[in-house]
Design an enzyme around this catalytic site. Sequence first.
Site, PDB file in Angstrom:
ATOM      1  N   LYS A 191       0.850  -1.189   0.000  1.00 12.38           N
ATOM      2  CA  LYS A 191       0.000   0.000   0.000  1.00 12.38           C
ATOM      3  C   LYS A 191       0.881   1.233   0.000  1.00 12.38           C
ATOM      4  O   LYS A 191       1.580   1.507   0.969  1.00 12.38           O
ATOM      5  CB  LYS A 191      -0.905   0.032   1.227  1.00 12.38           C
ATOM      6  CG  LYS A 191      -1.960   1.113   1.085  1.00 12.38           C
ATOM      7  CD  LYS A 191      -2.520   1.608   2.393  1.00 12.38           C
ATOM      8  CE  LYS A 191      -1.669   2.631   3.069  1.00 12.38           C
ATOM      9  NZ  LYS A 191      -1.545   3.913   2.366  1.00 12.38           N
ATOM     10  N   GLY A 243       7.332   4.556   8.214  1.00 10.81           N
ATOM     11  CA  GLY A 243       6.467   5.710   8.457  1.00 10.81           C
ATOM     12  C   GLY A 243       6.682   6.243   9.857  1.00 10.81           C
ATOM     13  O   GLY A 243       7.750   6.063  10.446  1.00 10.81           O
ATOM     14  N   SER A 244       5.646   6.857  10.397  1.00 14.18           N
ATOM     15  CA  SER A 244       5.805   7.531  11.685  1.00 14.18           C
ATOM     16  C   SER A 244       5.858   6.523  12.834  1.00 14.18           C
ATOM     17  O   SER A 244       5.318   5.412  12.739  1.00 14.18           O
ATOM     18  CB  SER A 244       4.631   8.486  11.904  1.00 14.18           C
ATOM     19  OG  SER A 244       3.426   7.769  11.915  1.00 14.18           O
ATOM     20  N   THR A 245       6.477   6.930  13.918  1.00 17.51           N
ATOM     21  CA  THR A 245       6.593   6.056  15.089  1.00 17.51           C
ATOM     22  C   THR A 245       5.215   5.746  15.670  1.00 17.51           C
ATOM     23  O   THR A 245       4.956   4.626  16.109  1.00 17.51           O
ATOM     24  CB  THR A 245       7.538   6.695  16.130  1.00 17.51           C
ATOM     25  OG1 THR A 245       8.824   6.820  15.520  1.00 17.51           O
ATOM     26  CG2 THR A 245       7.677   5.861  17.380  1.00 17.51           C
ATOM     27  N   GLU A 246       4.298   6.726  15.622  1.00 14.88           N
ATOM     28  CA  GLU A 246       2.944   6.480  16.162  1.00 14.88           C
ATOM     29  C   GLU A 246       2.289   5.314  15.427  1.00 14.88           C
ATOM     30  O   GLU A 246       1.740   4.405  16.049  1.00 14.88           O
ATOM     31  CB  GLU A 246       2.030   7.704  15.977  1.00 14.88           C
ATOM     32  CG  GLU A 246       2.380   8.899  16.800  1.00 14.88           C
ATOM     33  CD  GLU A 246       3.442   9.766  16.138  1.00 14.88           C
ATOM     34  OE1 GLU A 246       4.293   9.206  15.404  1.00 14.88           O
ATOM     35  OE2 GLU A 246       3.448  10.971  16.351  1.00 14.88           O
ATOM     36  N   GLY A 248       3.774   3.090  13.605  1.00 12.78           N
ATOM     37  CA  GLY A 248       4.582   1.890  13.852  1.00 12.78           C
ATOM     38  C   GLY A 248       4.141   1.195  15.131  1.00 12.78           C
ATOM     39  O   GLY A 248       3.994  -0.023  15.196  1.00 12.78           O
ATOM     40  N   GLU A 265      10.451   0.550  10.187  1.00 12.53           N
ATOM     41  CA  GLU A 265      11.463   1.583   9.929  1.00 12.53           C
ATOM     42  C   GLU A 265      10.776   2.902  10.207  1.00 12.53           C
ATOM     43  O   GLU A 265       9.927   3.337   9.436  1.00 12.53           O
ATOM     44  CB  GLU A 265      11.915   1.434   8.471  1.00 12.53           C
ATOM     45  CG  GLU A 265      13.326   1.895   8.252  1.00 12.53           C
ATOM     46  CD  GLU A 265      13.353   3.313   7.755  1.00 12.53           C
ATOM     47  OE1 GLU A 265      13.380   4.213   8.613  1.00 12.53           O
ATOM     48  OE2 GLU A 265      13.342   3.491   6.547  1.00 12.53           O
ATOM     49  N   CYS A 299      13.544  10.485   6.729  1.00  8.68           N
ATOM     50  CA  CYS A 299      13.502   9.923   8.087  1.00  8.68           C
ATOM     51  C   CYS A 299      14.860  10.053   8.772  1.00  8.68           C
ATOM     52  O   CYS A 299      14.929  10.189   9.987  1.00  8.68           O
ATOM     53  CB  CYS A 299      13.048   8.481   8.060  1.00  8.68           C
ATOM     54  SG  CYS A 299      13.954   7.489   6.894  1.00  8.68           S
ATOM     55  N   GLU A 396      10.348  14.831  15.542  1.00 11.96           N
ATOM     56  CA  GLU A 396      10.638  14.810  14.113  1.00 11.96           C
ATOM     57  C   GLU A 396       9.720  15.811  13.409  1.00 11.96           C
ATOM     58  O   GLU A 396       8.500  15.662  13.426  1.00 11.96           O
ATOM     59  CB  GLU A 396      10.358  13.396  13.589  1.00 11.96           C
ATOM     60  CG  GLU A 396      10.680  13.212  12.147  1.00 11.96           C
ATOM     61  CD  GLU A 396      10.504  11.761  11.689  1.00 11.96           C
ATOM     62  OE1 GLU A 396       9.472  11.140  12.017  1.00 11.96           O
ATOM     63  OE2 GLU A 396      11.393  11.261  10.992  1.00 11.96           O
TER      64      GLU A 396
HETATM   65  P1  NAI Z   1       2.106   7.866   8.571  1.00 10.82           P
HETATM   66  O1  NAI Z   1       3.006   7.065   9.407  1.00 10.82           O
HETATM   67  O2  NAI Z   1       0.727   8.129   9.047  1.00 10.82           O
HETATM   68  O3  NAI Z   1       1.958   7.193   7.128  1.00 10.82           O
HETATM   69  C1  NAI Z   1       2.853   6.285   6.570  1.00 10.82           C
HETATM   70  C2  NAI Z   1       2.066   5.205   5.837  1.00 10.82           C
HETATM   71  O4  NAI Z   1       1.298   4.449   6.764  1.00 10.82           O
HETATM   72  C3  NAI Z   1       1.064   5.703   4.821  1.00 10.82           C
HETATM   73  O5  NAI Z   1       1.028   4.811   3.741  1.00 10.82           O
HETATM   74  C4  NAI Z   1      -0.239   5.662   5.585  1.00 10.82           C
HETATM   75  O6  NAI Z   1      -1.371   5.564   4.766  1.00 10.82           O
HETATM   76  C5  NAI Z   1      -0.076   4.420   6.377  1.00 10.82           C
HETATM   77  N1  NAI Z   1      -0.860   4.334   7.604  1.00 10.82           N
HETATM   78  C6  NAI Z   1      -1.342   5.353   8.365  1.00 10.82           C
HETATM   79  N2  NAI Z   1      -1.981   4.852   9.428  1.00 10.82           N
HETATM   80  C7  NAI Z   1      -1.906   3.513   9.353  1.00 10.82           C
HETATM   81  C8  NAI Z   1      -2.351   2.447  10.176  1.00 10.82           C
HETATM   82  N3  NAI Z   1      -2.995   2.687  11.302  1.00 10.82           N
HETATM   83  N4  NAI Z   1      -2.065   1.182   9.812  1.00 10.82           N
HETATM   84  C9  NAI Z   1      -1.377   0.936   8.691  1.00 10.82           C
HETATM   85  N5  NAI Z   1      -0.936   1.902   7.871  1.00 10.82           N
HETATM   86  C10 NAI Z   1      -1.186   3.170   8.195  1.00 10.82           C
HETATM   87  O7  NAI Z   1       2.787   9.224   8.257  1.00 10.82           O
HETATM   88  P2  NAI Z   1       2.067  10.560   7.760  1.00 10.82           P
HETATM   89  O8  NAI Z   1       0.781  10.813   8.474  1.00 10.82           O
HETATM   90  O9  NAI Z   1       1.984  10.499   6.310  1.00 10.82           O
HETATM   91  O10 NAI Z   1       3.097  11.630   8.257  1.00 10.82           O
HETATM   92  C11 NAI Z   1       3.032  12.095   9.582  1.00 10.82           C
HETATM   93  C12 NAI Z   1       4.409  12.223  10.154  1.00 10.82           C
HETATM   94  O11 NAI Z   1       5.021  10.953  10.209  1.00 10.82           O
HETATM   95  C13 NAI Z   1       5.368  13.049   9.337  1.00 10.82           C
HETATM   96  O12 NAI Z   1       5.247  14.387   9.583  1.00 10.82           O
HETATM   97  C14 NAI Z   1       6.674  12.516   9.781  1.00 10.82           C
HETATM   98  O13 NAI Z   1       7.067  13.130  10.974  1.00 10.82           O
HETATM   99  C15 NAI Z   1       6.403  11.059  10.036  1.00 10.82           C
HETATM  100  N6  NAI Z   1       6.819  10.230   8.912  1.00 10.82           N
HETATM  101  C16 NAI Z   1       7.989   9.573   9.029  1.00 10.82           C
HETATM  102  C17 NAI Z   1       8.440   8.806   7.991  1.00 10.82           C
HETATM  103  C18 NAI Z   1       9.726   8.085   8.102  1.00 10.82           C
HETATM  104  O14 NAI Z   1      10.175   7.513   7.118  1.00 10.82           O
HETATM  105  N7  NAI Z   1      10.341   8.059   9.244  1.00 10.82           N
HETATM  106  C19 NAI Z   1       7.721   8.695   6.740  1.00 10.82           C
HETATM  107  C20 NAI Z   1       6.465   9.390   6.727  1.00 10.82           C
HETATM  108  C21 NAI Z   1       6.062  10.139   7.777  1.00 10.82           C
END
Ligand code: NAI
Length: 787
Positions: A191, A243-246, A248, A265, A299, A396
């Site tokens: 996804k 993605g985000s730690t939350e 994760g 990650e 990240c 972050e």
């Molecule tokens: P996110 O962690 O919500 O999204 C990343 C991915 O996870 C997207 O594909 C999203 O649709 C999916 N996702 C969201 N909630 C989910 C769930 N409950 N179960 C499974 N998949 C889910 O990140 P978002 O909202 O796009 O960005 C928010 C913050 O997260 C950013 O401002 C940044 O600080 C951080 N982030 C960190 C990343 C990294 O590589 N460390 C990458 C993206 C965001």
Amino acid sequence: MTTIPDLFEQMAYGPAPEDASAAHAWLGNHEAVFGHWIGGRWTSPRRDFQSKNPADGALLAELSQGTAEDIDHAVRSARGSVKAWQSLSGDQRGRHLYAIARQVQKHARLFAVLETLDNGKPIRESRDIDIPLVARHFYHHAGWASLIEDELPGSQPVGVVGQVIPWNFPLLMLAWKVAPALAAGNTVVLKPAEYTSLTALLFAEMVHRAGLPPGVLNIVTGDGATGRALVKHQGIDKVAFTGSTEVGREIRSVTAGTGKALTLELGGKSPFLVFSDADLDGAVEGVVDAIWFNQGEVCCAGSRLLVQESVAIVFEERLKRRMQTLRVGPPLDKAIDMGAIVDPTQLQRIERYVEMGKAEGGVCWQSDVVLPSEGCFFPPTLFTGVESAHTLAREEVFGPVLAAMTFRTHDEAIALANNTRYGLAASVWSENVNLALDVAARLKAGVVWVNCTNQFDAASGFGGYRESGFGREGGVEGLWAYRRATADLPADQGLSPDPMPEPLAPREGRTLDRTPKLYIAGRQVRPDGGHSRAIPSPDGSLLGEVGEGNRKDIRNAVEAAHAASAWGRVSAHGRAQVLYFLAENLEARSKEFAARLLDCTGRDGRAEVEASVRRLFIYAGWCDKFEGAVHQAPVGHIVLALPEPIGVIGVICPDEAPLLSMVSLLSPVLAMGNTVVLVPSERHPLIATDFYQVLDTSDVPAGAINLVTGSKDLLAQVLAEHDDVDALWYAGHADLGGMIERWSIGNLKQTWVTAGQRNWSDPTLGEGREFLRRATQVKNLWVPYGE
Ligand code: NAI
């Protein structure tokens, strides 16, 4: 009239737009509306949500929001193709990956432009960094597909993998996930992030054209709800998330106890350390790369600048001067340094952080760059006067915002750098190789770049320590994450718990044994609660008593284990000596241990003692042989992939073969330089309390091994919830394994709950590289070399 000398004098940039017609044509061919890619074809397109160009707000395409039914359809399709995919030879799978790499290269410009349109990143970066790295990832893993059976013995594919990726490097994150998964023999449902799905869809279509069998790769678009449906689907065997730690943490919670493998990650707040002897101009360029590459939406962005006080003023001046030259604007312009922020919501998030930074007392400085009047743009931003407790030093931002602090001594630099819940990456700048490597070794981060930053290569693993997640992507470490040990039995074929007979009458003809104590910090200590538990013999009579450990005992043991962390710095040779000594001393008392095993289990214990001694010998041998690797990065660097101890590992032992299973779990942990808090078999703990007499005579440093007897369930919970236990191994029944995964959601510790799904009585099982891999985490250290 402007003359040539005028132009030469001004050196002003003219517009240099990249041609986007091929990308618009591809969108047009689909009438800019898409379904999912499942089973080698498109589902009916739906206009559920929009993907926009963040640089001008223009609508690019409308997309389908994946429902639970869509996910189910995709998982079934992946499941349906897994057998056929695995029946191909490694070479054949390798050819498919090779064809994918070729396809990416052949259409590199289309991919790059589409990525920039959808994400807002400068075309310079998508063209020169993202897409070439995507191709490199598939080439590299094409080779692995052919080699895997020989190079990763004793392992097999995990099965069907669910992957969720973010929006910051849409196609590159896809490559990081899909290439190793396919090379390792799995099929995939991926996804993409809702803001940036388009290159994933183009990719799906392309790889189909390149002949990838239908169902091997499925793409379902949608937001977090779709991601949630994917990670909780019962038909997948592993989840890989970036993605985000939350989120994760939420995924850890959803997968806990399901038996699904998991790699995470997550975020970072990576330090960028500049020492006074650094090449300051080089370091300024490094900062530009660290925090303004990809608009800071990285990240591993070097978002915390730590500069030695003696050069801080001059460094700040030079940095500001350089910031004034950064060009922010239309990302398709080939001469732009920073493009658009991915989406208005992310822009608002960055703005909120900046306001918070100011309110907390940080001094905000932004370059004079004129931003485009429309679209999501944000200027390069520097905060000085930041303190450790400020939000900008801790959270972050995921935008072009740098928080600067100063330090005086090396120790202070390391303390500041490690003062974060994350541990993804770090950059160290110094012309003194001794200093740089010393600091690199002491940083708690999965990747350390010396005099460089944001370097990536398919052969070198990437991933974090602590709340930056667990597992690695890239390199052989990354490949292991998509395999499982052939020795692992499916969950629940583990050991059924032995019912505890009601004991209590002392055995005839025996005097009651003394009550052994707990073993903490190299000393025998009474349990905090002052309680003992009765241990029955197989015939139900009372064999002895052991201390009933509680929360406080575990806390003390964890403290002792941390205090003994110098064990991790003992040379491999030195650690081997201690393990050999343990083996010798156990052998010297083998009769006594065999008799004790007979008492405890009713079975002849001689073979078990013999196997335990052999196991100690084997891991003593491994101490200086489980080494890292040197990767030759494409240009100018070598990468040292160093397996480091994880830290304090909790180990909960099974009841089966109580001595051998304990030694099998303890030895690799110790051999790799970790310290341990071990809960011995609940049913047969006396064997462990005898064992501490062996420890006492074997030069094991105080605190390196701590033994707490008592209730497995209670002690497991305390260990899982303890923030200072870095990893937890549990060998036993699946129910408690699931609970352990749940209890450790808060601190995201590495858990290995299948450590017990083997037949411990079989002395040929329960040892090997997998145990050593689990006892270590790889730090990838990039060092400049050659040109
Ligand atoms: P996110 O962690 O919500 O999204 C990343 C991915 O996870 C997207 O594909 C999203 O649709 C999916 N996702 C969201 N909630 C989910 C769930 N409950 N179960 C499974 N998949 C889910 O990140 P978002 O909202 O796009 O960005 C928010 C913050 O997260 C950013 O401002 C940044 O600080 C951080 N982030 C960190 C990343 C990294 O590589 N460390 C990458 C993206 C965001």
